[in-house]
Design a protein around this motif. Structure first.
Motif, PDB file in Angstrom:
ATOM      1  N   ALA A 146       0.834  -1.206   0.000  1.00  0.00           N
ATOM      2  CA  ALA A 146       0.000   0.000   0.000  1.00  0.00           C
ATOM      3  C   ALA A 146       0.867   1.254   0.000  1.00  0.00           C
ATOM      4  N   VAL A 147       1.912   1.244   0.823  1.00  0.00           N
ATOM      5  CA  VAL A 147       2.804   2.403   0.884  1.00  0.00           C
ATOM      6  C   VAL A 147       3.473   2.622  -0.463  1.00  0.00           C
ATOM      7  N   SER A 148       3.874   1.546  -1.098  1.00  0.00           N
ATOM      8  CA  SER A 148       4.516   1.653  -2.405  1.00  0.00           C
ATOM      9  C   SER A 148       3.591   2.309  -3.428  1.00  0.00           C
ATOM     10  N   ALA A 149       2.329   1.916  -3.396  1.00  0.00           N
ATOM     11  CA  ALA A 149       1.364   2.508  -4.327  1.00  0.00           C
ATOM     12  C   ALA A 149       1.176   3.997  -4.050  1.00  0.00           C
ATOM     13  N   VAL A 150       1.097   4.335  -2.766  1.00  0.00           N
ATOM     14  CA  VAL A 150       0.950   5.745  -2.399  1.00  0.00           C
ATOM     15  C   VAL A 150       2.158   6.546  -2.872  1.00  0.00           C
ATOM     16  N   VAL A 151       3.342   5.994  -2.641  1.00  0.00           N
ATOM     17  CA  VAL A 151       4.564   6.702  -3.036  1.00  0.00           C
ATOM     18  C   VAL A 151       4.611   6.890  -4.548  1.00  0.00           C
ATOM     19  N   LYS A 152       4.239   5.840  -5.277  1.00  0.00           N
ATOM     20  CA  LYS A 152       4.252   5.949  -6.736  1.00  0.00           C
ATOM     21  C   LYS A 152       3.316   7.051  -7.213  1.00  0.00           C
ATOM     22  N   SER A 153       2.103   7.045  -6.692  1.00  0.00           N
ATOM     23  CA  SER A 153       1.149   8.059  -7.132  1.00  0.00           C
ATOM     24  C   SER A 153       1.600   9.446  -6.685  1.00  0.00           C
ATOM     25  N   TRP A 154       2.244   9.498  -5.531  1.00  0.00           N
ATOM     26  CA  TRP A 154       2.726  10.800  -5.049  1.00  0.00           C
ATOM     27  C   TRP A 154       3.818  11.346  -5.970  1.00  0.00           C
ATOM     28  N   LEU A 155       4.703  10.485  -6.428  1.00  0.00           N
ATOM     29  CA  LEU A 155       5.783  10.929  -7.317  1.00  0.00           C
ATOM     30  C   LEU A 155       5.209  11.492  -8.617  1.00  0.00           C
ATOM     31  N   VAL A 156       4.199  10.819  -9.144  1.00  0.00           N
ATOM     32  CA  VAL A 156       3.545  11.329 -10.351  1.00  0.00           C
ATOM     33  C   VAL A 156       2.938  12.694 -10.061  1.00  0.00           C
ATOM     34  N   PHE A 157       2.263  12.776  -8.934  1.00  0.00           N
ATOM     35  CA  PHE A 157       1.634  14.033  -8.545  1.00  0.00           C
ATOM     36  C   PHE A 157       2.663  15.147  -8.437  1.00  0.00           C
ATOM     37  N   VAL A 158       3.777  14.872  -7.780  1.00  0.00           N
ATOM     38  CA  VAL A 158       4.826  15.878  -7.612  1.00  0.00           C
ATOM     39  C   VAL A 158       5.367  16.315  -8.970  1.00  0.00           C
ATOM     40  N   GLN A 159       5.591  15.349  -9.825  1.00  0.00           N
ATOM     41  CA  GLN A 159       6.136  15.680 -11.139  1.00  0.00           C
ATOM     42  C   GLN A 159       5.182  16.594 -11.912  1.00  0.00           C
ATOM     43  N   VAL A 160       3.911  16.208 -11.935  1.00  0.00           N
ATOM     44  CA  VAL A 160       2.914  17.014 -12.639  1.00  0.00           C
ATOM     45  C   VAL A 160       2.864  18.424 -12.051  1.00  0.00           C
ATOM     46  N   LEU A 161       2.849  18.485 -10.736  1.00  0.00           N
ATOM     47  CA  LEU A 161       2.761  19.778 -10.063  1.00  0.00           C
ATOM     48  C   LEU A 161       3.973  20.650 -10.372  1.00  0.00           C
ATOM     49  N   CYS A 162       5.157  20.037 -10.384  1.00  0.00           N
ATOM     50  CA  CYS A 162       6.389  20.795 -10.632  1.00  0.00           C
ATOM     51  C   CYS A 162       6.433  21.336 -12.053  1.00  0.00           C
ATOM     52  N   VAL A 163       6.043  20.506 -13.011  1.00  0.00           N
ATOM     53  CA  VAL A 163       6.031  20.962 -14.399  1.00  0.00           C
ATOM     54  C   VAL A 163       5.053  22.123 -14.550  1.00  0.00           C
ATOM     55  N   ASP A 164       3.896  21.959 -13.938  1.00  0.00           N
ATOM     56  CA  ASP A 164       2.903  23.023 -13.966  1.00  0.00           C
ATOM     57  C   ASP A 164       3.466  24.299 -13.348  1.00  0.00           C
TER      58      ASP A 164
ATOM     59  N   SER B 153      -5.702  16.062  -7.040  1.00  0.00           N
ATOM     60  CA  SER B 153      -4.552  15.179  -7.235  1.00  0.00           C
ATOM     61  C   SER B 153      -5.009  13.803  -7.708  1.00  0.00           C
ATOM     62  N   TRP B 154      -6.161  13.373  -7.239  1.00  0.00           N
ATOM     63  CA  TRP B 154      -6.674  12.067  -7.674  1.00  0.00           C
ATOM     64  C   TRP B 154      -6.999  12.088  -9.165  1.00  0.00           C
ATOM     65  N   LEU B 155      -7.586  13.165  -9.642  1.00  0.00           N
ATOM     66  CA  LEU B 155      -7.917  13.253 -11.069  1.00  0.00           C
ATOM     67  C   LEU B 155      -6.665  13.184 -11.925  1.00  0.00           C
ATOM     68  N   VAL B 156      -5.612  13.878 -11.490  1.00  0.00           N
ATOM     69  CA  VAL B 156      -4.344  13.803 -12.215  1.00  0.00           C
ATOM     70  C   VAL B 156      -3.835  12.365 -12.209  1.00  0.00           C
ATOM     71  N   PHE B 157      -3.896  11.763 -11.048  1.00  0.00           N
ATOM     72  CA  PHE B 157      -3.442  10.378 -10.914  1.00  0.00           C
ATOM     73  C   PHE B 157      -4.216   9.454 -11.852  1.00  0.00           C
ATOM     74  N   VAL B 158      -5.519   9.588 -11.863  1.00  0.00           N
ATOM     75  CA  VAL B 158      -6.355   8.753 -12.721  1.00  0.00           C
ATOM     76  C   VAL B 158      -5.986   8.959 -14.190  1.00  0.00           C
ATOM     77  N   GLN B 159      -5.823  10.206 -14.565  1.00  0.00           N
ATOM     78  CA  GLN B 159      -5.494  10.507 -15.952  1.00  0.00           C
ATOM     79  C   GLN B 159      -4.166   9.854 -16.353  1.00  0.00           C
ATOM     80  N   VAL B 160      -3.159  10.046 -15.518  1.00  0.00           N
ATOM     81  CA  VAL B 160      -1.848   9.462 -15.806  1.00  0.00           C
ATOM     82  C   VAL B 160      -1.950   7.941 -15.909  1.00  0.00           C
ATOM     83  N   LEU B 161      -2.670   7.366 -14.951  1.00  0.00           N
ATOM     84  CA  LEU B 161      -2.811   5.911 -14.928  1.00  0.00           C
ATOM     85  C   LEU B 161      -3.531   5.403 -16.169  1.00  0.00           C
TER      86      LEU B 161
END
Lengths: 199, 199
Positions: A146-164, B153-161
DNA sequence: AAGCTTGGTTGACATGTGTCTACTAGGTTG
DNA sequence: CAACCTAGTAGACACATGTCAACCAAGCTT
């Protein structure tokens, strides 16, 4: 015309890579011409195409090199607290993002469809995830997945946020850092609690 | 050659948009030629460029139209439970993603850097977020801000996934749907006092 | 030194996007 | 009907990526 110096393929490749890295860091992807890369390296366009099958491939090689360096330079000191480590890690990455603005934007926007770029990013995110997982205090090995999944989604979130953020500058740099760190801590809290009462 | 029919600008634009939508849905972005769009519309390339300043703009218009239709067609029925609504919403969107594979991939990968595409997506995500927020049972208005951030953040996650899934087919369609729904419920659980799952 | 391998050059070509200018032809208005 | 506005055409051009074939030359080998 030019004093036509003959190098080994490896040396020539490294030289072209260096020129490419400089130009792609200085200007947006579309503004960098293959002609120009060849010219700055004192080499013909045909030779450039001999070493890299295309512009995408050249950029991918440049980006791969940068990603490797970033990963190598951002080793967390395990002595500090978790929050400290996250803050430092975010700072290093934000330094990198702002310094390599154009290259990061090219990889995440203009070239986001390139499968090679894709795999470079996937590998980078996987490495970061493994590093984070190792640094996190897992209460129970069954929580690992579960933690691994959270971390993975968080990394995607951070990346998207940073690019934005690189494009729109929606908030200050420390704010962005704190948002990212805070969101991970908030997401992990229910998982890392000694007594998972909420679940 | 063709009997050169004269249309009003609006009609011509609509026709070109329809042709573009068909071609962009059928083949990857790079494989669709402006020449071809003009030809299929029985029109000169110059006229196509008169109505749309470039290939990106044409695609953006096509994508905007598709996004509007998708948003209009996916009105949740407020009678069902939250889980039911989420599952149905995911299903409709996954239908759309698989039916418009090439257009979705173009928007999210090849053209992800285009500011126009950016804003279309931002608007779509904002609309979805507002809709979700309205459907969620907020226990306390002070939680609204935190829930909004989670949903975003969930919507971004869903989109990426989903984009990743379109390329790599890493799991079955129902699995993907359940992962997305489950992750939102899991993220919201600590924020929502009442049991949102109703289970 | 002769010769061979291979790094490197030159220049022409094909294709796709996007621009521009001069021209053609509907349809409305006076 | 004639004038006029404007949708639409034809085709040449500029420019960037990418391909290709013929050629040239550095520097190892024998």
């Amino acid at each position: 015309m030019s004093p036509r110096q003959r190098l080994t393929p490896a040396d020539r490749r490294a030289q072209l890579l260096a020129v490419g890295a400089r130009l792609f860091a200085a200007r947006p992807y579309d503004d960098v011409l293959m002609e120009e890369v060849a010219q700055e390296a004192g080499v013909s366009r045909a030779l450039l195409y001999r070493h890299f099958p295309g512009k995408h491939a050249l950029f991918a090689a440049v980006y791969q090199q940068a990603a490797d360096r970033l990963l190598a330079e951002t080793r967390l000191a395990p002595a500090d607290s978790l929050v400290e480590q996250l803050v430092q890690g975010m700072d290093v990455h934000l330094d990198y993002f702002t310094a390599n603005r154009n290259a990061v934007l090219a990889a995440n926007r203009v070239l986001a469809g390139d499968p090679v770029i894709q795999s470079i990013m996937t590998n980078e995110l996987d490495a970061l995830r493994a590093r984070l997982l190792a640094a996190l205090p897992l209460p129970d090995d069954s929580a690992r997945e579960a933690v691994s999944a959270v971390v993975k989604s968080w990394l995607v979130f951070v990346q998207v946020l940073c690019v934005d953020w690189l494009i729109r500058e929606t908030c200050s740099r420390p704010q962005l850092r704190d948002i990212c760190v805070g969101s991970l801590l908030g997401a992990l809290r229910p998982l890392l609690a000694e007594d998972p009462a909420g679940a």
